[in-house]
Every structure is written in structure tokens, then in C-alpha cells.
Design a protein around this motif. Structure first.
Motif, PDB file in Angstrom:
ATOM      1  N   TYR A 143      12.245   4.673 -15.099  1.00  0.00           N
ATOM      2  CA  TYR A 143      12.959   5.336 -14.008  1.00  0.00           C
ATOM      3  C   TYR A 143      12.457   4.945 -12.621  1.00  0.00           C
ATOM      4  O   TYR A 143      12.991   5.399 -11.609  1.00  0.00           O
ATOM      5  CB  TYR A 143      12.830   6.859 -14.146  1.00  0.00           C
ATOM      6  N   CYS A 144      11.413   4.124 -12.542  1.00  0.00           N
ATOM      7  CA  CYS A 144      10.720   3.931 -11.268  1.00  0.00           C
ATOM      8  C   CYS A 144      11.191   2.689 -10.526  1.00  0.00           C
ATOM      9  O   CYS A 144      11.197   1.595 -11.083  1.00  0.00           O
ATOM     10  CB  CYS A 144       9.210   3.860 -11.500  1.00  0.00           C
ATOM     11  N   PHE A 145      11.532   2.849  -9.240  1.00  0.00           N
ATOM     12  CA  PHE A 145      11.962   1.722  -8.426  1.00  0.00           C
ATOM     13  C   PHE A 145      10.809   0.761  -8.139  1.00  0.00           C
ATOM     14  O   PHE A 145      11.018  -0.387  -7.780  1.00  0.00           O
ATOM     15  CB  PHE A 145      12.568   2.211  -7.105  1.00  0.00           C
ATOM     16  N   LYS A 146       9.581   1.213  -8.318  1.00  0.00           N
ATOM     17  CA  LYS A 146       8.429   0.363  -8.039  1.00  0.00           C
ATOM     18  C   LYS A 146       8.358  -0.839  -8.973  1.00  0.00           C
ATOM     19  O   LYS A 146       7.691  -1.820  -8.675  1.00  0.00           O
ATOM     20  CB  LYS A 146       7.127   1.150  -8.153  1.00  0.00           C
ATOM     21  N   SER A 147       9.034  -0.752 -10.102  1.00  0.00           N
ATOM     22  CA  SER A 147       8.995  -1.869 -11.055  1.00  0.00           C
ATOM     23  C   SER A 147       9.670  -3.111 -10.484  1.00  0.00           C
ATOM     24  O   SER A 147       9.463  -4.212 -10.966  1.00  0.00           O
ATOM     25  CB  SER A 147       9.663  -1.471 -12.366  1.00  0.00           C
ATOM     26  N   THR A 148      10.451  -2.942  -9.424  1.00  0.00           N
ATOM     27  CA  THR A 148      11.105  -4.089  -8.797  1.00  0.00           C
ATOM     28  C   THR A 148      10.613  -4.305  -7.376  1.00  0.00           C
ATOM     29  O   THR A 148      11.168  -5.099  -6.639  1.00  0.00           O
ATOM     30  CB  THR A 148      12.636  -3.890  -8.777  1.00  0.00           C
ATOM     31  N   SER A 149       9.581  -3.574  -6.977  1.00  0.00           N
ATOM     32  CA  SER A 149       9.085  -3.693  -5.602  1.00  0.00           C
ATOM     33  C   SER A 149       8.148  -4.889  -5.464  1.00  0.00           C
ATOM     34  O   SER A 149       7.702  -5.474  -6.439  1.00  0.00           O
ATOM     35  CB  SER A 149       8.347  -2.418  -5.187  1.00  0.00           C
ATOM     36  N   ASN A 150       7.824  -5.219  -4.207  1.00  0.00           N
ATOM     37  CA  ASN A 150       6.849  -6.285  -4.010  1.00  0.00           C
ATOM     38  C   ASN A 150       5.450  -5.737  -4.295  1.00  0.00           C
ATOM     39  O   ASN A 150       5.276  -4.557  -4.544  1.00  0.00           O
ATOM     40  CB  ASN A 150       6.958  -6.848  -2.588  1.00  0.00           C
ATOM     41  N   GLU A 151       4.475  -6.608  -4.269  1.00  0.00           N
ATOM     42  CA  GLU A 151       3.127  -6.203  -4.658  1.00  0.00           C
ATOM     43  C   GLU A 151       2.190  -6.115  -3.458  1.00  0.00           C
ATOM     44  O   GLU A 151       0.976  -6.179  -3.586  1.00  0.00           O
ATOM     45  CB  GLU A 151       2.582  -7.182  -5.701  1.00  0.00           C
ATOM     46  N   GLU A 152       2.732  -5.966  -2.270  1.00  0.00           N
ATOM     47  CA  GLU A 152       1.909  -5.935  -1.070  1.00  0.00           C
ATOM     48  C   GLU A 152       1.059  -4.666  -0.989  1.00  0.00           C
ATOM     49  O   GLU A 152       1.463  -3.594  -1.406  1.00  0.00           O
ATOM     50  CB  GLU A 152       2.788  -6.032   0.186  1.00  0.00           C
ATOM     51  N   GLU A 153      -0.138  -4.824  -0.416  1.00  0.00           N
ATOM     52  CA  GLU A 153      -1.028  -3.702  -0.155  1.00  0.00           C
ATOM     53  C   GLU A 153      -0.869  -3.242   1.291  1.00  0.00           C
ATOM     54  O   GLU A 153      -0.533  -4.036   2.165  1.00  0.00           O
ATOM     55  CB  GLU A 153      -2.491  -4.116  -0.347  1.00  0.00           C
ATOM     56  N   THR A 154      -1.129  -1.970   1.525  1.00  0.00           N
ATOM     57  CA  THR A 154      -1.259  -1.472   2.892  1.00  0.00           C
ATOM     58  C   THR A 154      -2.723  -1.653   3.275  1.00  0.00           C
ATOM     59  O   THR A 154      -3.604  -1.046   2.660  1.00  0.00           O
ATOM     60  CB  THR A 154      -0.886   0.018   2.977  1.00  0.00           C
ATOM     61  N   PRO A 155      -3.005  -2.484   4.274  1.00  0.00           N
ATOM     62  CA  PRO A 155      -4.402  -2.731   4.643  1.00  0.00           C
ATOM     63  C   PRO A 155      -5.101  -1.461   5.139  1.00  0.00           C
ATOM     64  O   PRO A 155      -4.456  -0.538   5.649  1.00  0.00           O
ATOM     65  CB  PRO A 155      -4.291  -3.765   5.776  1.00  0.00           C
ATOM     66  N   TYR A 156      -6.412  -1.447   4.998  1.00  0.00           N
ATOM     67  CA  TYR A 156      -7.225  -0.299   5.413  1.00  0.00           C
ATOM     68  C   TYR A 156      -6.951   0.098   6.864  1.00  0.00           C
ATOM     69  O   TYR A 156      -6.781   1.274   7.172  1.00  0.00           O
ATOM     70  CB  TYR A 156      -8.709  -0.628   5.227  1.00  0.00           C
ATOM     71  N   ASP A 157      -6.902  -0.891   7.771  1.00  0.00           N
ATOM     72  CA  ASP A 157      -6.715  -0.560   9.184  1.00  0.00           C
ATOM     73  C   ASP A 157      -5.349   0.072   9.450  1.00  0.00           C
ATOM     74  O   ASP A 157      -5.204   0.894  10.366  1.00  0.00           O
ATOM     75  CB  ASP A 157      -6.928  -1.787  10.075  1.00  0.00           C
ATOM     76  N   VAL A 158      -4.358  -0.267   8.635  1.00  0.00           N
ATOM     77  CA  VAL A 158      -3.039   0.362   8.775  1.00  0.00           C
ATOM     78  C   VAL A 158      -3.087   1.815   8.287  1.00  0.00           C
ATOM     79  O   VAL A 158      -2.470   2.693   8.881  1.00  0.00           O
ATOM     80  CB  VAL A 158      -1.954  -0.437   8.011  1.00  0.00           C
ATOM     81  N   VAL A 159      -3.846   2.072   7.224  1.00  0.00           N
ATOM     82  CA  VAL A 159      -4.034   3.445   6.745  1.00  0.00           C
ATOM     83  C   VAL A 159      -4.650   4.297   7.851  1.00  0.00           C
ATOM     84  O   VAL A 159      -4.203   5.413   8.124  1.00  0.00           O
ATOM     85  CB  VAL A 159      -4.933   3.482   5.490  1.00  0.00           C
ATOM     86  N   VAL A 160      -5.661   3.752   8.527  1.00  0.00           N
ATOM     87  CA  VAL A 160      -6.315   4.466   9.643  1.00  0.00           C
ATOM     88  C   VAL A 160      -5.308   4.739  10.755  1.00  0.00           C
ATOM     89  O   VAL A 160      -5.241   5.849  11.297  1.00  0.00           O
ATOM     90  CB  VAL A 160      -7.505   3.648  10.185  1.00  0.00           C
ATOM     91  N   LYS A 161      -4.494   3.745  11.069  1.00  0.00           N
ATOM     92  CA  LYS A 161      -3.488   3.893  12.125  1.00  0.00           C
ATOM     93  C   LYS A 161      -2.458   4.959  11.760  1.00  0.00           C
ATOM     94  O   LYS A 161      -2.098   5.805  12.595  1.00  0.00           O
ATOM     95  CB  LYS A 161      -2.784   2.551  12.350  1.00  0.00           C
ATOM     96  N   ARG A 162      -1.986   4.957  10.507  1.00  0.00           N
ATOM     97  CA  ARG A 162      -0.998   5.951  10.059  1.00  0.00           C
ATOM     98  C   ARG A 162      -1.586   7.356  10.119  1.00  0.00           C
ATOM     99  O   ARG A 162      -0.916   8.313  10.498  1.00  0.00           O
ATOM    100  CB  ARG A 162      -0.537   5.642   8.632  1.00  0.00           C
ATOM    101  N   ARG A 163      -2.858   7.473   9.759  1.00  0.00           N
ATOM    102  CA  ARG A 163      -3.514   8.773   9.798  1.00  0.00           C
ATOM    103  C   ARG A 163      -3.569   9.308  11.235  1.00  0.00           C
ATOM    104  O   ARG A 163      -3.332  10.486  11.497  1.00  0.00           O
ATOM    105  CB  ARG A 163      -4.924   8.640   9.216  1.00  0.00           C
ATOM    106  N   GLU A 164      -3.839   8.418  12.187  1.00  0.00           N
ATOM    107  CA  GLU A 164      -3.889   8.827  13.594  1.00  0.00           C
ATOM    108  C   GLU A 164      -2.505   9.253  14.085  1.00  0.00           C
ATOM    109  O   GLU A 164      -2.384  10.190  14.877  1.00  0.00           O
ATOM    110  CB  GLU A 164      -4.429   7.678  14.456  1.00  0.00           C
TER     111      GLU A 164
END
Length: 199
Positions: free
Chosen positions: A75-96
Motif C-alpha cells: 500500500y505504500c507509495f514509498k516503494s516507487t519513491s527515490n532513495e534520496e536522504e535529507t541531509p543533517y543540515d537540512v534537518v536542522v534548518k527545518r527544525r528552525e
């Protein structure tokens, strides 16, 4: 943005197999809820973000850090998604960015994907979130939860959320794939041993 509600519904129709009139009503209902909660208002046709009050503070965050997954759930759309990671610095930016909107004192953050344990910086991300005083929930299918892994995460998470769709092995594996039931059972045993809360 500059799109009308009708244009948004039309774009959604291209993605989802849902009649456009239903999508339009859902969009209108969503906007009405935002206005009711004073999260935005319309002035001369343009939305304006309002200052947060107690009822609009963020209490839960779903942090999708990776597209890659070791499962192919039916049932999951992730099975067709790309395999990119969200970099650590982007996680920090999103949190801010979320912090600027306004959060409760200790919001819950669900670290998800894909399979977050496949992220090359997973421990660094979990440590950062823990240091920022979030209630950290790691969402995983359990495959990569071993004794060493559990040792590493035990001080970085408050809870582990395991992926299980059915209590019967056969049915669960029809949905999530071969081995998925055993991964969870093994993870439960290890998490219990390490006294790590799970659900």
C-alpha cells in the motif's frame, strides 16, 4: 501562492485517482479549518500567517528523512519513491523553521521515511533532536534493530514505533513482504532486553 483553490484541486486530480469535485470540497474544508484555528486569514485574497497562540502551537512533527526502504509494502507509495536522504543540515534548518511557527515545550517528533535506519546520519540526527528536547519516536520496520543498534539508540530515542499490520505472520507478510513479521518479533525481544519503550 498564487493558485486558486480550483487550480489546486485540478493539480491534485492529476496525482490522485479522486474526482475533482471531492478534492475541491476537501481543499475548501482544509482552508476553513486553518482559518478557524487562526493559522491564516484572507486579506484581499491573499493568505497571511497569524502569530501562534496556544491552540496553534505545533505538538507533533513527522520528519521524513529518507526515501529508501528495505520493504515494499503493498500500500505504500514509498516503494516507487527515490532513495534520496535529507541531509543533517537540512534537518536542522527545518527544525528552525518549525520553531519560528511556534511549538509546545516538548513536541513529539516521529522520525520516519522510507526506513530511517538506512540514513547515513541517523544517529547524528537522533542525537540532535534529543538535545533539542523533543520526545523522539523512531519509526522502523525493525529489520536493522540488532543488539549493537539498540545500544546506540537507547539514549537517543524515547520510543520505537515498529511496523506491524497484522498479528498473523502470513497476513502481515502478504502486506509487508517476506521476513517482515520476524524482523518485528526480533526487534521486540531486543528492545525489551534493552528496556527501550516501543509500540
Amino acid at each position: 501562492g498564487k493558485n486558486t483553490i480550483e487550480e489546486i484541486a485540478h493539480q491534485l486530480r492529476k496525482i490522485y485517482d479522486i474526482p475533482e469535485d471531492i478534492l475541491l470540497e476537501d481543499c475548501k474544508a482544509f482552508i476553513a479549518q486553518l482559518e478557524k484555528g487562526e493559522m491564516w486569514c484572507r486579506e484581499t485574497g491573499n493568505p497571511q500567517v497569524l502569530p501562534a497562540n496556544e491552540s496553534t502551537l505545533v505538538s507533533e512533527i513527522y520528519l521524513d528523512i529518507i526515501g529508501k526502504c528495505n520493504n515494499r509494502c503493498s500500500y505504500c507509495f514509498k516503494s516507487t519513491s527515490n532513495e534520496e536522504e535529507t541531509p543533517y543540515d537540512v534537518v536542522v534548518k527545518r527544525r528552525e523553521e518549525v520553531k519560528k511557527i511556534g511549538m509546545i515545550k516538548k513536541p513529539v517528533v516521529f522520525v520516519t521515511g522510507g526506513e530511517p535506519m538506512l540514513h547515513s546520519e541517523i544517529y547524528k540526527i537522533l542525537k540532535y533532536l534529543k538535545e533539542k528536547d523533543y520526545f523522539v519516536v523512531l519509526c522502523t520496520d525493525g529489520k536493522l534493530i540488532g543488539h549493537d543498534t539498540a545500544e546506540k539508540i537507547m539514549d537517543l530515542v524515547d520510543m520505537v514505533q515498529l511496523s506491524l499490520d497484522h498479528p498473523e505472520k502470513k497476513v502481515n507478510e502478504q502486506i509487508r513482504g517476506k521476513g517482515s513479521f520476524s524482523w518485528v518479533m526480533n526487534a521486540i525481544e531486543i528492545l525489551n532486553e534493552k528496556n527501550i519503550a516501543f509500540m
